[in-house]
Scaffold this motif. Structure first.
Motif, PDB file in Angstrom:
ATOM      1  N   ASP A 186       3.793  -1.310 -11.226  1.00 32.15           N
ATOM      2  CA  ASP A 186       3.297   0.048 -10.983  1.00 32.15           C
ATOM      3  C   ASP A 186       3.780   0.547  -9.618  1.00 32.15           C
ATOM      4  OD1 ASP A 186       1.786   2.395 -10.827  1.00 32.15           O
ATOM      5  OD2 ASP A 186      -0.080   1.333 -10.366  1.00 32.15           O
ATOM      6  N   PHE A 187       4.850   1.347  -9.641  1.00 31.46           N
ATOM      7  CA  PHE A 187       5.382   1.928  -8.405  1.00 31.46           C
ATOM      8  C   PHE A 187       4.860   3.341  -8.248  1.00 31.46           C
ATOM      9  CE2 PHE A 187       8.302  -1.523  -9.146  1.00 31.46           C
ATOM     10  CZ  PHE A 187       8.607  -1.964  -7.876  1.00 31.46           C
ATOM     11  N   HIS A 188       4.590   3.712  -7.015  1.00 33.17           N
ATOM     12  CA  HIS A 188       4.058   5.050  -6.763  1.00 33.17           C
ATOM     13  C   HIS A 188       4.364   5.487  -5.337  1.00 33.17           C
ATOM     14  CE1 HIS A 188       0.627   3.402  -4.441  1.00 33.17           C
ATOM     15  NE2 HIS A 188       0.820   2.367  -5.247  1.00 33.17           N
ATOM     16  N   ILE A 189       4.375   6.778  -5.154  1.00 32.58           N
ATOM     17  CA  ILE A 189       4.450   7.375  -3.824  1.00 32.58           C
ATOM     18  C   ILE A 189       3.280   8.343  -3.760  1.00 32.58           C
ATOM     19  CG2 ILE A 189       5.743   8.871  -2.266  1.00 32.58           C
ATOM     20  CD1 ILE A 189       8.308   7.669  -3.415  1.00 32.58           C
ATOM     21  N   GLY A 190       2.336   8.025  -2.887  1.00 28.30           N
ATOM     22  CA  GLY A 190       1.119   8.829  -2.821  1.00 28.30           C
ATOM     23  C   GLY A 190       0.383   8.758  -4.140  1.00 28.30           C
ATOM     24  N   SER A 191       0.084   9.908  -4.720  1.00 30.35           N
ATOM     25  CA  SER A 191      -0.640   9.937  -5.992  1.00 30.35           C
ATOM     26  C   SER A 191       0.306   9.987  -7.198  1.00 30.35           C
ATOM     27  CB  SER A 191      -1.580  11.141  -6.030  1.00 30.35           C
ATOM     28  OG  SER A 191      -0.836  12.340  -5.964  1.00 30.35           O
ATOM     29  N   TYR A 192       1.629  10.103  -6.967  1.00 23.37           N
ATOM     30  CA  TYR A 192       2.578  10.129  -8.085  1.00 23.37           C
ATOM     31  C   TYR A 192       2.933   8.704  -8.493  1.00 23.37           C
ATOM     32  CZ  TYR A 192       6.589  10.690 -11.029  1.00 23.37           C
ATOM     33  OH  TYR A 192       7.441  10.608 -12.095  1.00 23.37           O
ATOM     34  N   HIS A 193       2.651   8.355  -9.734  1.00 21.11           N
ATOM     35  CA  HIS A 193       2.968   7.033 -10.271  1.00 21.11           C
ATOM     36  C   HIS A 193       4.072   7.145 -11.309  1.00 21.11           C
ATOM     37  CE1 HIS A 193      -0.471   4.474  -8.857  1.00 21.11           C
ATOM     38  NE2 HIS A 193      -0.879   5.671  -8.503  1.00 21.11           N
ATOM     39  N   TRP A 194       5.089   6.297 -11.184  1.00 21.34           N
ATOM     40  CA  TRP A 194       6.047   6.169 -12.270  1.00 21.34           C
ATOM     41  C   TRP A 194       5.327   5.452 -13.402  1.00 21.34           C
ATOM     42  CZ3 TRP A 194       7.610   6.366  -7.284  1.00 21.34           C
ATOM     43  CH2 TRP A 194       8.713   7.156  -6.996  1.00 21.34           C
ATOM     44  N   PRO A 195       5.768   5.634 -14.624  1.00 24.86           N
ATOM     45  CA  PRO A 195       5.132   4.887 -15.712  1.00 24.86           C
ATOM     46  C   PRO A 195       5.212   3.375 -15.443  1.00 24.86           C
ATOM     47  CG  PRO A 195       6.519   6.623 -16.586  1.00 24.86           C
ATOM     48  CD  PRO A 195       6.793   6.555 -15.108  1.00 24.86           C
TER      49      PRO A 195
ATOM     50  N   PRO B 249       0.819  -1.222   0.000  1.00 25.33           N
ATOM     51  CA  PRO B 249       0.000   0.000   0.000  1.00 25.33           C
ATOM     52  C   PRO B 249       0.850   1.269   0.000  1.00 25.33           C
ATOM     53  CG  PRO B 249      -0.853  -1.593   1.586  1.00 25.33           C
ATOM     54  CD  PRO B 249       0.469  -2.133   1.095  1.00 25.33           C
ATOM     55  N   GLY B 250       0.477   2.198  -0.871  1.00 31.17           N
ATOM     56  CA  GLY B 250       1.180   3.470  -0.972  1.00 31.17           C
ATOM     57  C   GLY B 250       2.495   3.413  -1.712  1.00 31.17           C
ATOM     58  N   PHE B 251       2.842   2.209  -2.282  1.00 27.39           N
ATOM     59  CA  PHE B 251       4.136   2.102  -2.965  1.00 27.39           C
ATOM     60  C   PHE B 251       4.135   1.241  -4.225  1.00 27.39           C
ATOM     61  CE2 PHE B 251       8.449   0.216  -3.385  1.00 27.39           C
ATOM     62  CZ  PHE B 251       9.133   1.386  -3.701  1.00 27.39           C
ATOM     63  N   PHE B 252       3.443   0.080  -4.213  1.00 22.52           N
ATOM     64  CA  PHE B 252       3.569  -0.847  -5.338  1.00 22.52           C
ATOM     65  C   PHE B 252       2.264  -1.583  -5.595  1.00 22.52           C
ATOM     66  CE2 PHE B 252       4.805  -5.216  -6.808  1.00 22.52           C
ATOM     67  CZ  PHE B 252       5.143  -4.857  -8.098  1.00 22.52           C
ATOM     68  N   ASN B 253       1.845  -1.556  -6.864  1.00 21.48           N
ATOM     69  CA  ASN B 253       0.678  -2.299  -7.345  1.00 21.48           C
ATOM     70  C   ASN B 253       1.084  -3.154  -8.538  1.00 21.48           C
ATOM     71  OD1 ASN B 253      -0.903  -0.716  -5.591  1.00 21.48           O
ATOM     72  ND2 ASN B 253      -1.346   0.761  -7.204  1.00 21.48           N
TER      73      ASN B 253
END
Length: 154
Positions: A120-129, A36-40
């Motif tokens: 899909d890596f992300h921090i908060g609402s910012y997602h890397w491609p 949660p909050g980092f990787f999907n």
């Protein structure tokens, strides 16, 4: 050369098995939270290049361009391996990772006309491609090659 081809085959195998699993266990655009909050894991398709570059171009032109580019890259990697790989295990690993990644994505383009992405890596609402195992192998291989040239060989 055994290491070179073994790494290529392993990279393509892991890439294709992971994409097969996502393709058969997810619905397009489905996302499952792993950390949660980092990787999907998020099933997307990309008919362009990195960051969807050229995604809006006509399909036939795009396919010819990407497959042709991959084939040229594989020839150059083979030539680099023959020149540099014999002198350095790190070059061999780097070039094999790039080649394996290129082959993995090329298989997708030939089979589907697009590449399957799901990391899909992300921090908060910012997602890397979103990307895949082949993209990771290319990035790691290029990074190792640059590291070898700029840090270790100086």
């Amino acid at each position: 050369m055994t290491w070179f081809f073994s790494i290529i085959i392993l990279t393509v195998f892991v890439d294709q098995v992971s994409k097969y699993w996502v393709f058969h266990n997810f619905i397009l655009f489905e996302s499952r939270t792993i950390l949660p909050g980092f990787f999907n894991l998020t099933y997307l398709t990309n008919n362009g290049a990195a960051f969807s570059i050229l995604a809006g171009q006509p399909a036939l032109w795009r396919q010819v361009f990407f497959i042709g580019t991959a084939l040229v890259a594989l020839v150059l990697i083979w030539l680099f391996q023959r020149s540099y790989g014999r002198n350095s295990t790190l070059y061999t690993v780097a070039l094999a990772l790039v080649a394996g990644g290129a082959v993995g994505n090329m298989i997708d383009r030939i089979r589907f006309g697009f590449v399957i992405d799901f990391l899909d890596f992300h921090i908060g609402s910012y997602h890397w491609p979103t990307f895949n195992v082949a993209d990771s192998a290319i990035f790691i291989g290029v990074s190792l090659f640059i590291f070898k040239n700029l840090v270790l060989d100086r």
